[in-house]
Design a protein around this motif. Structure first.
Motif, short mmCIF file in Angstrom:
data_model
loop_
_atom_site.label_atom_id
_atom_site.label_comp_id
_atom_site.label_asym_id
_atom_site.label_seq_id
_atom_site.Cartn_x
_atom_site.Cartn_y
_atom_site.Cartn_z
N ARG A 82 25.43 7.97 51.42
CA ARG A 82 24.83 6.92 52.23
C ARG A 82 25.85 5.97 52.84
N SER A 83 26.90 5.61 52.13
CA SER A 83 27.91 4.69 52.69
C SER A 83 28.60 5.32 53.89
N GLN A 84 28.97 6.61 53.77
CA GLN A 84 29.59 7.29 54.90
C GLN A 84 28.61 7.43 56.06
N ARG A 112 19.34 -0.89 52.41
CA ARG A 112 20.46 -1.52 51.70
C ARG A 112 20.21 -3.03 51.56
#
Length: 195
Positions: A82-84, A112
């Protein structure tokens, strides 16, 4: 590309779509669009690592191409990175804020717990974004299925090809279980199968 994206993908025949797009890439190895779209077909088929590889290849070919950045984001999203994914959606949004990436980015930020920024992005999209899929995916990922159904219906009304392209995508699975799905599928002349 057309056969894979607008026919096979709409029917959920993802291994076949991946194979067809692979052939398109072999014929045009330097085409960032084809690599990006192949990545989309690969993540539909559950081949996440290969989808990310194709997305990265597309961004190497064209670093400032919003489609490559966006579809790389989707590949990361589906693989659980998810961060990428958010980083890729951010890059796509910076390049082209009017695109589908806006809906994905807003949904990812909402999830988020960055709800204020998510609302800003959705408000900036307005009531008639083009393409409409960005609003559909936002509502899907934030679990507002009635709104997702409304926006998907608008896609069909506008004869937006993304309605067919995404009809069997995994992100649309909640909507395919919604009571309005049979009517939406019938309007596209697709079987109303929930999965």
């Amino acid at each position: 590309w057309i056969y894979a994206s607008l026919y096979l993908r709409g029917l959920g025949r993802f291994e076949e779509t991946a194979a067809e797009m692979g052939r398109a890439v072999q014929q045009h190895r330097l085409n960032a669009t084809w690599h990006s779209i192949w990545g989309a077909h690969l993540f539909d088929a559950g081949r996440f690592d290969q989808a990310i590889e194709e997305g990265l290849r597309a961004t190497e070919l064209e670093p400032n191409y919003f489609i490559a950045q966006h579809l790389l984001g989707e590949a990361y999203w589906y693989s659980g990175k998810r961060s990428q994914a958010i980083a890729a959606f951010e890059r796509a949004y910076q390049i082209a804020p009017w695109t589908i990436a806006a809906g994905w980015l807003a949904a990812a930020l909402w999830l988020r717990d960055e709800k204020a920024r998510a609302r800003q992005i959705i408000e900036a999209m307005g009531d008639s974004p083009e393409p409409l899929w960005g609003r559909v995916v936002y509502h899907l990922l934030t679990s507002d299925l009635d709104a997702a159904a409304d926006w998907y219906g608008r896609m069909i009304d506008h004869r937006d090809p993304f309605a067919l392209v995404y009809a069997r995508a995994s992100v649309l699975e909640p909507l395919r279980g919604h009571p309005r799905w049979p009517e939406l599928a019938a309007r596209m002349k697709l079987p109303a199968i929930a999965k």
